[in-house]
Enzyme design. Structure first.
Site, PDB file in Angstrom:
ATOM      1  N   ASP A 102     -11.250  53.332 -10.194  1.00 28.45           N
ATOM      2  CA  ASP A 102     -11.210  51.880 -10.002  1.00 28.45           C
ATOM      3  C   ASP A 102     -12.571  51.467  -9.446  1.00 28.45           C
ATOM      4  O   ASP A 102     -13.512  52.278  -9.419  1.00 28.45           O
ATOM      5  CB  ASP A 102     -10.026  51.457  -9.115  1.00 28.45           C
ATOM      6  CG  ASP A 102     -10.192  51.856  -7.651  1.00 28.45           C
ATOM      7  OD1 ASP A 102     -11.176  52.555  -7.317  1.00 28.45           O
ATOM      8  OD2 ASP A 102      -9.336  51.469  -6.834  1.00 28.45           O
ATOM      9  N   CYS A 152     -10.576  56.789  -6.575  1.00 32.27           N
ATOM     10  CA  CYS A 152     -10.384  55.420  -6.086  1.00 32.27           C
ATOM     11  C   CYS A 152     -10.905  55.431  -4.646  1.00 32.27           C
ATOM     12  O   CYS A 152     -11.615  56.365  -4.272  1.00 32.27           O
ATOM     13  CB  CYS A 152      -8.921  54.976  -6.194  1.00 32.27           C
ATOM     14  SG  CYS A 152      -7.733  55.962  -5.268  1.00 32.27           S
ATOM     15  N   THR A 191      -9.532  55.840  -1.524  1.00 32.81           N
ATOM     16  CA  THR A 191      -9.069  56.996  -0.737  1.00 32.81           C
ATOM     17  C   THR A 191      -8.674  58.178  -1.614  1.00 32.81           C
ATOM     18  O   THR A 191      -8.539  59.292  -1.118  1.00 32.81           O
ATOM     19  CB  THR A 191      -7.810  56.614   0.069  1.00 32.81           C
ATOM     20  OG1 THR A 191      -6.816  56.152  -0.875  1.00 32.81           O
ATOM     21  CG2 THR A 191      -8.097  55.522   1.083  1.00 32.81           C
ATOM     22  N   HIS A 251      -4.081  78.113  -6.018  1.00 30.92           N
ATOM     23  CA  HIS A 251      -2.640  78.140  -5.741  1.00 30.92           C
ATOM     24  C   HIS A 251      -1.831  77.118  -6.538  1.00 30.92           C
ATOM     25  O   HIS A 251      -0.636  77.314  -6.738  1.00 30.92           O
ATOM     26  CB  HIS A 251      -2.388  77.894  -4.242  1.00 30.92           C
ATOM     27  CG  HIS A 251      -2.716  79.085  -3.394  1.00 30.92           C
ATOM     28  ND1 HIS A 251      -2.302  79.205  -2.085  1.00 30.92           N
ATOM     29  CD2 HIS A 251      -3.416  80.215  -3.670  1.00 30.92           C
ATOM     30  CE1 HIS A 251      -2.735  80.351  -1.585  1.00 30.92           C
ATOM     31  NE2 HIS A 251      -3.428  80.992  -2.528  1.00 30.92           N
ATOM     32  N   HIS A 308       2.484  82.089  -7.176  1.00 34.40           N
ATOM     33  CA  HIS A 308       2.167  80.662  -7.330  1.00 34.40           C
ATOM     34  C   HIS A 308       2.695  80.123  -8.653  1.00 34.40           C
ATOM     35  O   HIS A 308       3.088  78.962  -8.746  1.00 34.40           O
ATOM     36  CB  HIS A 308       0.661  80.441  -7.211  1.00 34.40           C
ATOM     37  CG  HIS A 308       0.118  80.975  -5.922  1.00 34.40           C
ATOM     38  ND1 HIS A 308       0.484  80.450  -4.708  1.00 34.40           N
ATOM     39  CD2 HIS A 308      -0.703  82.013  -5.663  1.00 34.40           C
ATOM     40  CE1 HIS A 308      -0.098  81.138  -3.736  1.00 34.40           C
ATOM     41  NE2 HIS A 308      -0.826  82.097  -4.293  1.00 34.40           N
TER      42      HIS A 308
HETATM   43  C1  RB5 Z   1      -8.907  49.457  -3.388  1.00 37.26           C
HETATM   44  O1  RB5 Z   1      -9.271  48.600  -2.344  1.00 37.26           O
HETATM   45  C2  RB5 Z   1      -8.136  50.652  -2.824  1.00 37.26           C
HETATM   46  O2  RB5 Z   1      -6.899  50.242  -2.368  1.00 37.26           O
HETATM   47  C3  RB5 Z   1      -7.985  51.723  -3.880  1.00 37.26           C
HETATM   48  O3  RB5 Z   1      -9.243  52.096  -4.336  1.00 37.26           O
HETATM   49  C4  RB5 Z   1      -7.334  53.016  -3.433  1.00 37.26           C
HETATM   50  O4  RB5 Z   1      -7.924  53.521  -2.288  1.00 37.26           O
HETATM   51  C5  RB5 Z   1      -5.871  53.015  -3.380  1.00 37.26           C
HETATM   52  O5  RB5 Z   1      -5.223  54.014  -3.053  1.00 37.26           O
END
Ligand code: RB5
Length: 152
Positions: free
Chosen positions: A8, A65, A67, A98, A133
């Site tokens: 994203d 993305c 996080t 694993h 595994h």
């Molecule tokens: C976007 O602001 C953020 O929410 C997205 O990139 C991601 O981290 C969602 O899990």
């Protein structure tokens, strides 16, 4: 090896760096976007990579993305996908050894590009250990098919 990649807006810069790194290595990369920082919804991009891996059109996928959490949640809805949210070299290697992870998920707002590229390199070079595994992955496959017996 064929690899599909997507992000994203929050993972875009990291994804672009990884795509260039893979292409330099001569890897066949399908880049599903995005290619700019305009805000988008991560499921729209995560599903493209997860579907390609799920149906065997590519061997591996990489998603990013902010996080890595949202992309992980999306990707793991798909059958045959084992998406691993990794945050350092140890988790990148272990996800292969694993878990036989076929999608690597990285947090674009958490990782320095240099570290992320080392993780990608290690993730691609590391094999699955199999053995006990594999037995565990077989249970996950059963779960996907609705055949897992909770008394196991
Ligand atoms: C976007 O602001 C953020 O929410 C997205 O990139 C991601 O981290 C969602 O899990």
């Amino acid at each position: 090896m064929k690899i599909a990649i997507a992000s994203d807006h929050a993972g875009c810069e990291l994804k672009e760096g990884i795509a260039a790194f893979l292409k330099e290595k001569g890897i066949d990369v399908t880049d599903y976007g995005v290619d700019n920082p305009e805000s988008v919804d991560y499921p729209d991009y995560g599903i493209k990579v997860a579907d390609a891996v799920s149906k065997g059109r590519v061997e591996r996928g990489i998603l990013s993305c902010g996080t890595g959490i949202g992309m992980s949640i999306v990707a793991n809805k798909f059958p045959n996908v084992r998406a691993a949210l990794c945050y350092d070299m140890y988790t990148a290697r272990m996800s292969r050894l694993h878990n036989d992870a076929n999608i690597l998920v990285l947090g674009g707002r958490l990782l320095e590009k240099e570290v992320a590229l080392l993780m990608v390199d290690a993730w691609l070079k590391t094999g699955f250990e199999g053995g006990r595994h594999q037995r565990r992955l077989d249970k996950i496959s059963k779960l996907e098919k609705g055949l897992y017996n909770n008394n196991n």
